[in-house]
Design a protein around this motif. Structure first.
Motif, PDB file in Angstrom:
ATOM      1  N   ARG A   1      92.616  67.941 -60.916  1.00 42.91           N
ATOM      2  CA  ARG A   1      93.676  67.079 -61.454  1.00 42.91           C
ATOM      3  C   ARG A   1      94.862  67.016 -60.499  1.00 42.91           C
ATOM      4  O   ARG A   1      95.529  65.977 -60.391  1.00 42.91           O
ATOM      5  CB  ARG A   1      94.117  67.597 -62.824  1.00 42.91           C
ATOM      6  CG  ARG A   1      95.271  66.827 -63.444  1.00 42.91           C
ATOM      7  CD  ARG A   1      95.552  67.291 -64.860  1.00 42.91           C
ATOM      8  NE  ARG A   1      94.406  67.077 -65.740  1.00 42.91           N
ATOM      9  CZ  ARG A   1      94.389  67.422 -67.040  1.00 42.91           C
ATOM     10  NH1 ARG A   1      95.466  67.998 -67.584  1.00 42.91           N
ATOM     11  NH2 ARG A   1      93.313  67.193 -67.756  1.00 42.91           N
ATOM     12  N   TYR A   2      95.146  68.099 -59.799  1.00 44.48           N
ATOM     13  CA  TYR A   2      96.276  68.153 -58.871  1.00 44.48           C
ATOM     14  C   TYR A   2      95.828  68.056 -57.414  1.00 44.48           C
ATOM     15  O   TYR A   2      96.602  68.356 -56.506  1.00 44.48           O
ATOM     16  CB  TYR A   2      97.065  69.441 -59.083  1.00 44.48           C
ATOM     17  CG  TYR A   2      97.703  69.516 -60.444  1.00 44.48           C
ATOM     18  CD1 TYR A   2      98.893  68.855 -60.722  1.00 44.48           C
ATOM     19  CD2 TYR A   2      97.092  70.215 -61.483  1.00 44.48           C
ATOM     20  CE1 TYR A   2      99.476  68.912 -61.982  1.00 44.48           C
ATOM     21  CE2 TYR A   2      97.663  70.291 -62.744  1.00 44.48           C
ATOM     22  CZ  TYR A   2      98.851  69.633 -62.986  1.00 44.48           C
ATOM     23  OH  TYR A   2      99.422  69.699 -64.237  1.00 44.48           O
ATOM     24  N   ARG A   3      94.566  67.661 -57.185  1.00 37.94           N
ATOM     25  CA  ARG A   3      94.016  67.422 -55.854  1.00 37.94           C
ATOM     26  C   ARG A   3      94.155  68.658 -54.963  1.00 37.94           C
ATOM     27  O   ARG A   3      94.554  68.583 -53.811  1.00 37.94           O
ATOM     28  CB  ARG A   3      94.693  66.220 -55.209  1.00 37.94           C
ATOM     29  CG  ARG A   3      94.548  64.927 -55.982  1.00 37.94           C
ATOM     30  CD  ARG A   3      95.150  63.777 -55.240  1.00 37.94           C
ATOM     31  NE  ARG A   3      94.462  63.551 -53.963  1.00 37.94           N
ATOM     32  CZ  ARG A   3      94.860  62.643 -53.075  1.00 37.94           C
ATOM     33  NH1 ARG A   3      95.916  61.892 -53.319  1.00 37.94           N
ATOM     34  NH2 ARG A   3      94.192  62.502 -51.945  1.00 37.94           N
ATOM     35  N   LEU A   4      93.834  69.818 -55.506  1.00 35.65           N
ATOM     36  CA  LEU A   4      93.863  71.070 -54.780  1.00 35.65           C
ATOM     37  C   LEU A   4      92.457  71.645 -54.703  1.00 35.65           C
ATOM     38  O   LEU A   4      91.591  71.310 -55.508  1.00 35.65           O
ATOM     39  CB  LEU A   4      94.793  72.079 -55.457  1.00 35.65           C
ATOM     40  CG  LEU A   4      96.273  71.701 -55.550  1.00 35.65           C
ATOM     41  CD1 LEU A   4      97.021  72.741 -56.377  1.00 35.65           C
ATOM     42  CD2 LEU A   4      96.887  71.582 -54.172  1.00 35.65           C
TER      43      LEU A   4
ATOM     44  N   LEU B   1      94.689  85.473 -46.971  1.00 36.11           N
ATOM     45  CA  LEU B   1      94.291  84.323 -46.163  1.00 36.11           C
ATOM     46  C   LEU B   1      93.257  83.455 -46.850  1.00 36.11           C
ATOM     47  O   LEU B   1      93.170  82.261 -46.573  1.00 36.11           O
ATOM     48  CB  LEU B   1      93.760  84.807 -44.817  1.00 36.11           C
ATOM     49  CG  LEU B   1      94.824  85.315 -43.850  1.00 36.11           C
ATOM     50  CD1 LEU B   1      94.208  85.693 -42.516  1.00 36.11           C
ATOM     51  CD2 LEU B   1      95.919  84.282 -43.640  1.00 36.11           C
ATOM     52  N   VAL B   2      92.461  84.036 -47.732  1.00 41.97           N
ATOM     53  CA  VAL B   2      91.474  83.218 -48.419  1.00 41.97           C
ATOM     54  C   VAL B   2      92.158  82.361 -49.489  1.00 41.97           C
ATOM     55  O   VAL B   2      91.629  81.314 -49.882  1.00 41.97           O
ATOM     56  CB  VAL B   2      90.366  84.101 -49.023  1.00 41.97           C
ATOM     57  CG1 VAL B   2      90.738  84.629 -50.389  1.00 41.97           C
ATOM     58  CG2 VAL B   2      89.043  83.355 -49.074  1.00 41.97           C
TER      59      VAL B   2
ATOM     60  N   LEU C   1      95.210  76.050 -48.605  1.00 45.30           N
ATOM     61  CA  LEU C   1      96.524  75.400 -48.605  1.00 45.30           C
ATOM     62  C   LEU C   1      96.905  74.928 -47.206  1.00 45.30           C
ATOM     63  O   LEU C   1      97.449  73.833 -47.038  1.00 45.30           O
ATOM     64  CB  LEU C   1      97.578  76.360 -49.156  1.00 45.30           C
ATOM     65  CG  LEU C   1      97.337  76.864 -50.585  1.00 45.30           C
ATOM     66  CD1 LEU C   1      98.439  77.827 -51.002  1.00 45.30           C
ATOM     67  CD2 LEU C   1      97.261  75.698 -51.566  1.00 45.30           C
ATOM     68  N   THR C   2      96.652  75.758 -46.186  1.00 48.27           N
ATOM     69  CA  THR C   2      96.953  75.318 -44.828  1.00 48.27           C
ATOM     70  C   THR C   2      96.057  74.163 -44.404  1.00 48.27           C
ATOM     71  O   THR C   2      96.489  73.269 -43.670  1.00 48.27           O
ATOM     72  CB  THR C   2      96.788  76.491 -43.844  1.00 48.27           C
ATOM     73  OG1 THR C   2      95.455  76.993 -43.916  1.00 48.27           O
ATOM     74  CG2 THR C   2      97.765  77.603 -44.152  1.00 48.27           C
ATOM     75  N   ALA C   3      94.805  74.176 -44.849  1.00 49.47           N
ATOM     76  CA  ALA C   3      93.910  73.069 -44.530  1.00 49.47           C
ATOM     77  C   ALA C   3      94.417  71.762 -45.128  1.00 49.47           C
ATOM     78  O   ALA C   3      94.258  70.690 -44.528  1.00 49.47           O
ATOM     79  CB  ALA C   3      92.502  73.362 -45.042  1.00 49.47           C
TER      80      ALA C   3
END
Length: 464
Positions: free
Chosen positions: A26-29, A363-364, A369-371
């Protein structure tokens, strides 16, 4: 009774994952951070530990990693792999230097000794192929121009594990030079054999696997992949490398049909893998090593972004693609945990396990998020500082920094001048480039004006 509890626990896990996936969509995450946090909440030391389904979830997690790498391999052919490895091997060297050295230095600064330094170097070096494959699929970037660069870096890392893991195993076990050399030789030979078969006999494998019946095609492809992955792991080669090579060995209609049939299974078992990772992390062991793990995670996130940017720039990718490449490589995962587990089981350093767990967990979660946000954030931060992809200002429209010229301005290339056509001007586009001779300055202007020859402007007059 045990069977009923197993079904209840596993059904609850699958239902919860589905709800979390819908929330993230829904939030494109990417749903990966939510899967990990869910596993952390219901794992060892969590809110409601799960016991009956642990072994089943562990097997499903292994299958999830195998399917993730198989599906990634189906996107490329054996020729693409060989070409990318030949052209991108310098990126593998830069990747090792940028990301393994910080881990080794951190271990030495903590006073853990040289063996722990070698182990922590591997933890910070290797990106998570499973997480990155899932993120690329979630963000719809599998077909992007920078994806082969990302894939090349991941494959180089996975193949490097065929050399690194036997060395680490020999170091932590205190094995002699002869034993370590034999283990290393067997691992290299196995990796080379699988790669040779995939490149040389890929068409024969595709012909053998091909079937018009979807059921038979699914069973043969899945069985062959798991078999090769198991043999590769038995020979001290990563099971992920074996699955990936099976994927590139399949081509044509077989690859397309297998991709369609295996996509739902990949999504299911990949989600189980991320939950399993969180289930085996005790939240109580994280706070004492949180600050060192956070500092190391932030440092190596920056170095991974720099590695991806350099590799993509070397491959001729645009600036936006460079930032996307770096951001996609940040996540660490399954390999880092395996490497740390070898040292912990051998009693090398008690604090190494919790530090590696906290580091990978940070990092996982940060990796997806960084991608997603590295490229737009970098474009916003560096806006107005010049575009290295744009040639320097040589008279073309726009300045050296890429900003457009004011409306009505002329753009000159040598003696050819392009003047924007005024509204209603009947001059055709083909005649808009023409030689222009300079004219005397008019007293009412700072620049020459085009006017009929022999006509003089009166003093103070401004030409229309």
């Amino acid at each position: 009774m045990h069977s009923a509890v197993l079904l209840i626990e596993f059904g609850s896990i699958i239902l919860g994952l589905g709800l979390l996936g819908r929330f993230a969509g829904r939030y494109r995450l990417s749903p990966i951070p939510l899967y990990l946090l869910a596993g952390l909440a219901f794992g060892e030391g969590g809110l409601l530990p799960l016991g009956a389904s642990e072994e089943f979830v562990a097997t499903g997690a292994e299958i999830g990693v195998i399917l993730l790498l198989l599906m990634l391999g189906l996107e490329y052919t054996a020729g693409d792999l060989v070409t990318n490895l030949k052209s991108h091997y310098p990126a593998g060297l830069v990747d090792c230097a940028f990301n393994a050295v910080p881990g080794a230095v951190a271990a030495l600064l903590l006073g853990w000794g040289p063996v722990a330094a070698v182990v922590l170097a591997g933890v910070t070096w290797i990106s998570s192929s499973g997480v990155i494959a899932k993120v690329l699929g979630d963000l719809g970037r599998v077909g992007n121009r920078e994806t082969p660069v990302i894939l090349s870096v991941l494959v180089l890392e996975d193949l490097a594990m065929a050399v690194y893991l036997p060395i680490v195993t020999a170091l932590v076990a205190g094995a002699g030079l002869m034993t370590g050399s034999i283990t290393l030789a067997v691992a290299l030979a196995a990796a080379g054999l699988v790669l040779f078969v995939a490149v040389r006999y890929g068409r024969l494998i595709s012909r053998f696997v091909s079937s018009d019946d979807p059921e038979k095609l699914l069973l043969v492809v899945l069985g062959l992949t798991i078999l090769v992955a198991g043999v590769a792991q038995q020979l001290q080669v990563s099971a992920a490398v074996g699955a990936f090579l099976v994927g590139i060995a399949l081509s044509g209609e077989v690859a397309e049909g297998a991709h369609t049939l295996l996509s739902p299974l990949r999504d299911l078992f990949a989600a189980v893998f991320f939950v399993f990772f969180g289930l085996h992390t005790d939240p109580a062991s994280i706070p004492p090593v949180l600050l060192p793990a956070l500092a190391l995670a932030l440092l190596t996130a920056v170095t991974k972004i720099a590695t991806g940017y350099w590799a993509a720039r070397r491959a001729g990718i645009s600036v936006k693609g460079r930032w996307r490449t770096g951001g996609a490589l940040v996540a660490r995962g399954e390999f880092s945990i395996v490497i740390a587990g070898l040292a912990v089981s051998a009693g090398i350093e008690p604090s190494l396990g919790p530090l590696a767990t906290a580091y990978v967990l940070i990092l996982v979660v940060l990796g997806p998020l960084t991608a997603r946000f590295t490229e737009p954030l970098a474009m916003r931060l560096f806006r107005g500082r010049g575009n290295p992809d744009r040639p320097s200002d040589s008279g073309l429209p726009g300045g050296a920094d890429g900003t457009p010229r004011p409306a009505g301005a002329e753009a000159s290339v040598g003696r050819l001048t392009h003047r924007p056509r005024a509204r209603g001007d009947p001059v055709r586009d083909a005649t808009r480039l023409r030689a222009v001779t300079p004219v005397p300055r008019c007293r009412g202007h700072r620049a020459p004006r085009r006017r009929p020859s022999g006509v003089r402007c009166p003093p103070g007059h401004r030409c229309p």
